[in-house]
Write an enzyme that holds these catalytic residues in place. Structure first.
Site, PDB file in Angstrom:
ATOM      1  N   GLU A  54      32.903  44.479  23.052  1.00 32.42           N
ATOM      2  CA  GLU A  54      31.907  43.575  22.456  1.00 32.42           C
ATOM      3  C   GLU A  54      30.468  43.969  22.788  1.00 32.42           C
ATOM      4  O   GLU A  54      30.048  43.874  23.946  1.00 32.42           O
ATOM      5  CB  GLU A  54      32.180  42.144  22.974  1.00 32.42           C
ATOM      6  CG  GLU A  54      31.218  41.109  22.441  1.00 32.42           C
ATOM      7  CD  GLU A  54      31.598  39.681  22.837  1.00 32.42           C
ATOM      8  OE1 GLU A  54      32.417  39.516  23.756  1.00 32.42           O
ATOM      9  OE2 GLU A  54      31.065  38.751  22.211  1.00 32.42           O
ATOM     10  N   GLU A  83      21.969  40.046  28.139  1.00 34.45           N
ATOM     11  CA  GLU A  83      23.240  40.125  28.880  1.00 34.45           C
ATOM     12  C   GLU A  83      23.621  41.545  29.274  1.00 34.45           C
ATOM     13  O   GLU A  83      24.381  41.743  30.204  1.00 34.45           O
ATOM     14  CB  GLU A  83      24.360  39.489  28.047  1.00 34.45           C
ATOM     15  CG  GLU A  83      24.097  38.011  27.828  1.00 34.45           C
ATOM     16  CD  GLU A  83      25.258  37.276  27.198  1.00 34.45           C
ATOM     17  OE1 GLU A  83      26.416  37.666  27.416  1.00 34.45           O
ATOM     18  OE2 GLU A  83      24.994  36.310  26.474  1.00 34.45           O
ATOM     19  N   ASP A 136      30.213  39.577  17.630  1.00 33.88           N
ATOM     20  CA  ASP A 136      29.898  38.179  17.951  1.00 33.88           C
ATOM     21  C   ASP A 136      28.627  37.825  17.173  1.00 33.88           C
ATOM     22  O   ASP A 136      27.554  38.397  17.405  1.00 33.88           O
ATOM     23  CB  ASP A 136      29.693  38.063  19.472  1.00 33.88           C
ATOM     24  CG  ASP A 136      29.357  36.644  19.925  1.00 33.88           C
ATOM     25  OD1 ASP A 136      28.598  35.960  19.226  1.00 33.88           O
ATOM     26  OD2 ASP A 136      29.837  36.253  21.003  1.00 33.88           O
ATOM     27  N   HIS A 162      25.369  37.166  19.131  1.00 34.21           N
ATOM     28  CA  HIS A 162      24.668  38.359  19.626  1.00 34.21           C
ATOM     29  C   HIS A 162      24.066  39.137  18.455  1.00 34.21           C
ATOM     30  O   HIS A 162      22.958  39.669  18.552  1.00 34.21           O
ATOM     31  CB  HIS A 162      25.628  39.267  20.400  1.00 34.21           C
ATOM     32  CG  HIS A 162      26.200  38.628  21.636  1.00 34.21           C
ATOM     33  ND1 HIS A 162      25.416  38.146  22.654  1.00 34.21           N
ATOM     34  CD2 HIS A 162      27.485  38.383  22.016  1.00 34.21           C
ATOM     35  CE1 HIS A 162      26.186  37.641  23.609  1.00 34.21           C
ATOM     36  NE2 HIS A 162      27.457  37.771  23.250  1.00 34.21           N
ATOM     37  N   HIS A 169      33.581  36.825  16.775  1.00 29.73           N
ATOM     38  CA  HIS A 169      33.244  35.545  17.393  1.00 29.73           C
ATOM     39  C   HIS A 169      32.430  34.768  16.361  1.00 29.73           C
ATOM     40  O   HIS A 169      31.305  35.141  16.021  1.00 29.73           O
ATOM     41  CB  HIS A 169      32.519  35.745  18.728  1.00 29.73           C
ATOM     42  CG  HIS A 169      33.481  35.967  19.867  1.00 29.73           C
ATOM     43  ND1 HIS A 169      33.146  36.564  21.057  1.00 29.73           N
ATOM     44  CD2 HIS A 169      34.806  35.632  19.971  1.00 29.73           C
ATOM     45  CE1 HIS A 169      34.223  36.590  21.851  1.00 29.73           C
ATOM     46  NE2 HIS A 169      35.236  36.046  21.205  1.00 29.73           N
ATOM     47  N   ARG A 223      24.283  29.424  19.042  1.00 23.07           N
ATOM     48  CA  ARG A 223      25.551  29.358  19.787  1.00 23.07           C
ATOM     49  C   ARG A 223      26.275  28.019  19.602  1.00 23.07           C
ATOM     50  O   ARG A 223      27.191  27.685  20.332  1.00 23.07           O
ATOM     51  CB  ARG A 223      25.364  29.679  21.265  1.00 23.07           C
ATOM     52  CG  ARG A 223      26.339  30.776  21.641  1.00 23.07           C
ATOM     53  CD  ARG A 223      26.197  31.393  22.975  1.00 23.07           C
ATOM     54  NE  ARG A 223      27.023  32.601  22.957  1.00 23.07           N
ATOM     55  CZ  ARG A 223      27.177  33.443  23.947  1.00 23.07           C
ATOM     56  NH1 ARG A 223      26.555  33.226  25.088  1.00 23.07           N
ATOM     57  NH2 ARG A 223      27.939  34.497  23.848  1.00 23.07           N
ATOM     58  N   GLU A 249      33.759  30.984  19.426  1.00 20.28           N
ATOM     59  CA  GLU A 249      33.264  31.061  20.797  1.00 20.28           C
ATOM     60  C   GLU A 249      31.882  30.420  20.749  1.00 20.28           C
ATOM     61  O   GLU A 249      30.866  31.086  20.556  1.00 20.28           O
ATOM     62  CB  GLU A 249      33.179  32.514  21.280  1.00 20.28           C
ATOM     63  CG  GLU A 249      32.855  32.571  22.773  1.00 20.28           C
ATOM     64  CD  GLU A 249      32.485  33.968  23.244  1.00 20.28           C
ATOM     65  OE1 GLU A 249      33.181  34.487  24.112  1.00 20.28           O
ATOM     66  OE2 GLU A 249      31.490  34.523  22.728  1.00 20.28           O
TER      67      GLU A 249
HETATM   68  C1  LER Z   1      29.300  36.702  26.280  1.00 23.25           C
HETATM   69  O1  LER Z   1      28.026  36.373  25.845  1.00 23.25           O
HETATM   70  C2  LER Z   1      30.247  36.754  25.170  1.00 23.25           C
HETATM   71  O2  LER Z   1      29.897  36.683  24.016  1.00 23.25           O
HETATM   72  C3  LER Z   1      31.622  36.909  25.523  1.00 23.25           C
HETATM   73  O3  LER Z   1      32.436  36.977  24.400  1.00 23.25           O
HETATM   74  C4  LER Z   1      31.734  38.143  26.389  1.00 23.25           C
HETATM   75  O4  LER Z   1      32.759  38.131  27.247  1.00 23.25           O
HETATM   76 MN    MN Z   2      31.353  36.707  22.359  1.00 24.58          MN
END
Ligand code: LER
Ligand code: MN
Length: 283
Positions: free
Chosen positions: A154, A160, A187, A190, A213, A219, A248
């Site tokens: 990922e 991060e 994701d 991100h 994700h 988020r 997520e």
């Molecule tokens: C962390 O920001 C994230 O998106 C998780 O999926 C990573 O382990």
């Molecule tokens: Mn993630």
């Protein structure tokens, strides 16, 4: 066919993290099943903390699949990273993830490497850190291959990690490996920070996109921010994506509402005709 999935954290120390359900594995799975999810993604303290027979029973009861397992607790609880300058710490990080690969693999599920990628800092150069990461991913990717599942890597936003922030960085990394069994986890949270265009990045990822994700710009659950999920869904259809859209997201305003909001967005943005045309493209 794109399937729905929702995260469950079993790590109280990760409080504040982007997981929809928290604790109570049986109760969280029952709620996920009631709301219509196909699968759950589990973030556990370690493989040893899970009881495979109990999980099997709980999943069977809800007709749920294990969509994936996270490994971030290795960092949160044990300060392990695959790019730690100390070789003994890197070895323990690989062992920690290997145990999760074996556990998830026995359920036919892939394992995720996100925060365990670490970062380069102090005397370590990016090249050195990427070298250590490649070494670990080659080992772990082929271990996952023994179960017929990919290892998921990922890219994370710049706050991060400073190693792999975009799909392009991720592709460069996975294509440099000896194993061909490492796929990318995209994701959307991100991506919204790092990509020039989320849908162009998904198209660039193409067949290397192994997991998604499914979460909004802030988020919060998909639909509660400003991501254009129609464009995301179109890009996924165009690349023939047939994995999970896994929520997520922060449990805002609460876990059940976040799960409901995700499901409602999933049905809105991945309607059956879109989902089945994705299945056709992927053959
Ligand atoms: C962390 O920001 C994230 O998106 C998780 O999926 C990573 O382990
Ligand atoms: Mn993630």
């Amino acid at each position: 066919m794109i399937q729905s999935c929702v995260t469950i954290s079993l790590v109280p120390q990760a409080k504040g993290g982007p997981f929809v359900f928290w604790g109570d594995l049986a109760g969280s799975c029952a709620k996920a099943a009631e709301l219509g999810f196909d699968a759950v993604e589990i973030f556990a303290p370690s493989a040893e903390d899970l009881d495979a027979r109990l999980l099997q029973q709980i999943l069977a009861q809800g007709r749920l699949k294990l969509g994936a397992m996270g490994t971030g607790a290795g960092w949160v609880l044990r300060k392990l990273r695959l790019t730690d300058p100390d070789v003994a710490t890197r070895t323990r990080a690989v062992e920690f993830i290997s145990a999760i690969i074996d556990f998830a693999g026995s359920f036919g599920a892939p394992t995720i490497i996100g925060s365990m990628q670490g970062r380069f800092e102090n005397d370590v150069t990016r090249e050195q850190a990427i070298g250590w990461l490649r070494e670990a991913l080659d080992k772990l990717g082929s271990r996952a291959g023994a179960f017929g599942v990919p290892l998921l890597f990922e890219p994370l936003n710049r706050f991060e990690t400073n190693l792999v922030n975009t799909v392009e960085d991720g592709l460069e990394l996975v294509q440099s490996l000896t194993t061909k069994n490492v796929k990318l986890l995209c994701d959307v949270f991100h991506m919204n920070i790092e990509e020039r265009s989320i849908s162009a990045a998904l198209r660039l990822g193409g067949k290397q996109v192994g997991h998604l994700h499914f979460v909004d710009s802030n988020r919060r659950p998909a639909g509660d921010g400003h991501v254009d999920f129609r464009a995301v869904a179109q890009a996924l259809t165009d690349i023939g994506y047939s994995g999970y859209a896994s929520a997520e997201a922060l449990p805002i305003p609460d876990s059940e509402s976040a799960a409901r909001q995700t499901m409602s967005s999933f049905r809105k943005f991945f309607p059956a005709d879109l989902v089945s045309s994705a299945a056709t493209v992927s053959g």
